[in-house]
Design a protein around this motif. Structure first.
Motif, short mmCIF file in Angstrom:
data_model
loop_
_atom_site.label_atom_id
_atom_site.label_comp_id
_atom_site.label_asym_id
_atom_site.label_seq_id
_atom_site.Cartn_x
_atom_site.Cartn_y
_atom_site.Cartn_z
N PRO A 247 0.60 -1.46 -0.16
CA PRO A 247 0.25 -0.17 0.08
C PRO A 247 1.02 1.16 -0.23
O PRO A 247 0.44 1.86 -0.25
N LEU A 266 -3.67 1.28 6.97
CA LEU A 266 -4.45 0.58 6.04
C LEU A 266 -4.18 -0.89 5.92
O LEU A 266 -4.96 -1.85 5.78
N VAL A 270 -7.36 -3.38 6.50
CA VAL A 270 -7.73 -4.33 5.59
C VAL A 270 -7.64 -5.46 6.07
O VAL A 270 -8.90 -6.58 5.49
N ALA A 290 -10.56 -0.09 2.82
CA ALA A 290 -9.56 1.23 2.26
C ALA A 290 -9.87 2.15 2.23
O ALA A 290 -9.30 3.25 2.87
N ALA A 309 -8.48 3.10 -3.80
CA ALA A 309 -9.28 2.06 -3.20
C ALA A 309 -9.59 1.48 -4.53
O ALA A 309 -8.94 -0.43 -4.39
#
Length: 342
Positions: A247, A266, A270, A290, A309
């Protein structure tokens, strides 16, 4: 149970399962696009995705692929060399199939069953023997996930009940390490304890449970090799690092000024969101988690939130799905294996 061929008498609802899955996925995509169009301009989202830096996107894709390779290599190391060796090829494609099944089969988590099936087809390793290695793998992943959470806790403001749980987040990895130590280095003691546990059960059931436990403990033999154990720990650390790197690499791809800490947050959010069984390919669940986290991080541009996202979803899930399709073809896994037979 997974079998090689689908019987000709398979019920129609089972034969229709892949089409129902596709229909559900299409419905989720249409609903998601409709909802997205009510918040942002789809043209603006498309332009943002088209303008993403190819270099950073390629790096993120490489991270996703390397993560799958490392997981396959780590699983290979969990089978001790003194027994018939498990080739990397078999471990890698079995791991890919497991991830694929967990992604594409909705509302169930049958990936580990598929992994055992594929490994048995390629190498003849019994599911009972391989089961112990999965216990080690999941325990290591949980330990390093907990350590990732511990890493980010000092830098974020959390509710009081979460702050009060910090001690548990520290104790749990240590407790799991102790369990692995007992299983690997005090095997006879564990078997003796298990024998006392199953003694009150009927003889046939107790004997079967004891055989399964002994076969499973054989899968922990690699932990007794300190070199292999160290390599498995280092690979688990590498998987944890790559899980945050993916990410993070997509932030500069879309020109977002976010940090490694934000990427770690994140990843944690997730991962928690997609772990339970849910929709096909985690559609909606992954993207929603996200997007929600990005908004919590202070990103107010909804076009940027939606673009990230979508891109994060595609980069994180398309490689496992593509490799999984190949793995399913190699092992002849089929949809009728996704549901119990009547």
């Amino acid at each position: 149970m997974i079998t090689e061929k689908t019987p000709a008498t398979s019920p129609s609802w089972r034969r229709a399962l892949p089409w129902l899955n596709v229909a559900l996925a299409v419905a989720l995509v249409v609903a998601g696009l409709w909802y997205l169009s009510t918040r942002v301009s789809l043209a603006a989202v498309g332009a943002a995705l088209a303008g993403a830096s190819p270099g950073w996107v390629a790096l993120a894709v490489a991270v996703a692929v390397v993560t799958l390779v490392v997981k396959g290599w780590r699983w290979q190391l969990m089978f001790p060399p003194e027994q018939p060796p498990v080739p990397f090829r078999a471990a890698f494609w079995s791991t890919a199939l497991g991830q694929y099944v967990n992604l594409v089969v909705p509302f169930l988590r049958l990936g580990e069953v598929a992994r055992l099936y594929a490994l048995n087809r390629e190498t003849g390793v019994s599911p009972a023997r391989a089961l112990g290695t999965l216990v080690v793998e999941k325990t290591l992943d949980l330990i390093f996930f907990g350590l990732t959470v511990l890493f980010i806790l000092p830098f974020v403001a959390l509710p009081d009940y979460v702050n009060q749980s910090r001690l548990w987040l520290f104790v749990l990895p240590l407790a799991l390490l102790l369990v692995l130590y007992l299983l690997a280095y005090r095997t006879e003691w564990v078997i003796g304890l298990w024998r006392r546990v199953v003694r009150p059960l009927p003889d046939r059931l107790g004997d079967w449970l004891l055989r399964v436990a002994v076969a499973g403990l054989e899968g922990l033999a690699a932990l007794r090799d300190r070199r292999r154990a160290l390599l498995m720990v280092l690979m688990s650390l590498l998987v944890a690092i790559l899980s945050v790197a993916l990410p993070y690499a997509l932030f500069p791809a879309l020109g977002l000024s976010l940090t490694v800490l934000d990427a770690a947050l994140l990843h944690v959010v997730v991962t928690v969101a997609i772990t339970p069984p849910s929709t096909p390919a985690k559609l909606g669940v992954f993207n929603g988690a996200a997007a929600l986290m990005l908004l919590q991080l202070g990103l107010t541009d909804e076009t940027a939130v939606a673009s990230y996202a979508i891109l994060f979803y595609l980069v994180a899930l398309l490689p496992p799905i593509l490799f999984g399709i190949v793995a399913a073809s190699r092992s002849r896994w089929h949809w009728s294996a996704a549901v119990p037979r009547s």
